[in-house]
Design a protein around this motif. Structure first.
Motif, short mmCIF file in Angstrom:
data_model
loop_
_atom_site.label_atom_id
_atom_site.label_comp_id
_atom_site.label_asym_id
_atom_site.label_seq_id
_atom_site.Cartn_x
_atom_site.Cartn_y
_atom_site.Cartn_z
N ASN A 20 0.83 -1.20 0.00
CA ASN A 20 0.00 0.00 0.00
C ASN A 20 0.86 1.25 0.00
O ASN A 20 2.07 1.21 0.27
N GLU A 21 0.24 2.36 -0.30
CA GLU A 21 0.95 3.62 -0.45
C GLU A 21 1.66 4.05 0.82
O GLU A 21 2.70 4.74 0.76
N ASN A 22 1.13 3.70 1.95
CA ASN A 22 1.71 4.14 3.22
C ASN A 22 2.90 3.32 3.67
O ASN A 22 3.65 3.74 4.57
N SER A 23 3.09 2.15 3.06
CA SER A 23 4.17 1.27 3.52
C SER A 23 5.41 1.32 2.63
O SER A 23 6.47 0.83 3.02
N ARG A 215 -1.67 4.78 -6.83
CA ARG A 215 -2.15 3.40 -6.95
C ARG A 215 -2.86 3.22 -8.29
O ARG A 215 -3.63 4.09 -8.72
#
Length: 218
Positions: A20-23, A215
Motif C-alpha cells: 500500500n501507499e503508506n508502507s 495506486r
C-alpha cells in the motif's frame, strides 16, 4: 503419448503479502532494493534477471532477458554487445522498458525510461571482473549474427583463447560495454487474492523532480 493441457484453466490465487501507499519507501530505488534483497535472501533463481524490451525506428518491439549488474539513484545498469539486436535497437531508439518477475514472492517490478551507454572506464571495470572465459566469449561471439554451426563458435572461442594466452588482462572489445537505463516510471506489483492485485507506481516528470506515488487498478 502427448499430454494436452487446457491453458485457460491454469491459474493461481495470490495471497502472500500486500502493498500500500503508506508502507512503501518515498524513493523507488530504495523500495526496489528492499524487494531485490528479499528476492536474493529467499534464494530465488536468477533474482537479477530482467526482461529488456526495445524497439527499432519503425516501432517494432523485441524483448529478451538480461542481468542487472548495478542499481543506483541514476538507474539500472547492464552490459551487452553494442552490435547485437538490442544494441542496434537502442542506438536508434533509446526508449526501453524493464520487467522483473519473482513468482515465488508473487511480485513484479516494471520500469520505463531511456537508455545510454556508460563510460568506458565503467565498462572496463566490469569487463575485467568477469570470469576469463566470459571475457574471451565477448570476443568470440558475433552476438545476434547468423553462424553456420556450433563448431564455428567453438573455433572462434579457441582462436581468441590462444590469442590472449598468457595475458594477465584481456582488453575489452570496443563493441562490448554497459548501458544505464534512466527511468521515469517504476511500478511495483504485489499479487493479491481474486486478481485484485496491488499496483503502486512512481512517476517523475523530469530528471530532478520529486517522485509521485499513486495506486493503479489491477
Amino acid at each position: 503419448m502427448s499430454l494436452t493441457v487446457d491453458l485457460a484453466s491454469i491459474r493461481k490465487n495470490y495471497s502472500l503479502q500486500q502493498l500500500n501507499e503508506n508502507s512503501v519507501a518515498a524513493d523507488p530505488f530504495q523500495q526496489f532494493n528492499v524487494w531485490l534483497q528479499e528476492a536474493i535472501q529467499a534464494a530465488l533463481p536468477e533474482p537479477t534477471a530482467m526482461v529488456l524490451a526495445t524497439a527499432n525506428q519503425a516501432g517494432i518491439p523485441s524483448a529478451r532477458v538480461v542481468l542487472l549488474k548495478k542499481v543506483n539513484p541514476e538507474g539500472f545498469l547492464f552490459f551487452t554487445n553494442y552490435l547485437s539486436h538490442k544494441g542496434q535497437d537502442m542506438a536508434l531508439n533509446p526508449a526501453v522498458a524493464l520487467t522483473f518477475f519473482w513468482p515465488e514472492l508473487e511480485r513484479q517490478v516494471r520500469m520505463e525510461g531511456t537508455v545510454e551507454k556508460v563510460t568506458e572506464s565503467e565498462s572496463d571495470e566490469y569487463f575485467w571482473s568477469r570470469p576469463l572465459g566470459s571475457q574471451v566469449g565477448a570476443w568470440a561471439s558475433p552476438q545476434s549474427k547468423q553462424v553456420t554451426s556450433r563448431q564455428e563458435l567453438e573455433e572462434a572461442n579457441q582462436l581468441y583463447t590462444d590469442k590472449f594466452a598468457g595475458l594477465t588482462q584481456i582488453p575489452r572489445p570496443e563493441h562490448w560495454g554497459g548501458y544505464l537505463v534512466r527511468t521515469h516510471l517504476i511500478e511495483f506489483w504485489q499479487g493479491r487474492p481474486n486478481r485484485l492485485h496491488d499496483r503502486i507506481v512512481y512517476t517523475q516528470e523530469s530528471a530532478n523532480a520529486e517522485w509521485q506515488i499513486s495506486r493503479l487498478a489491477p
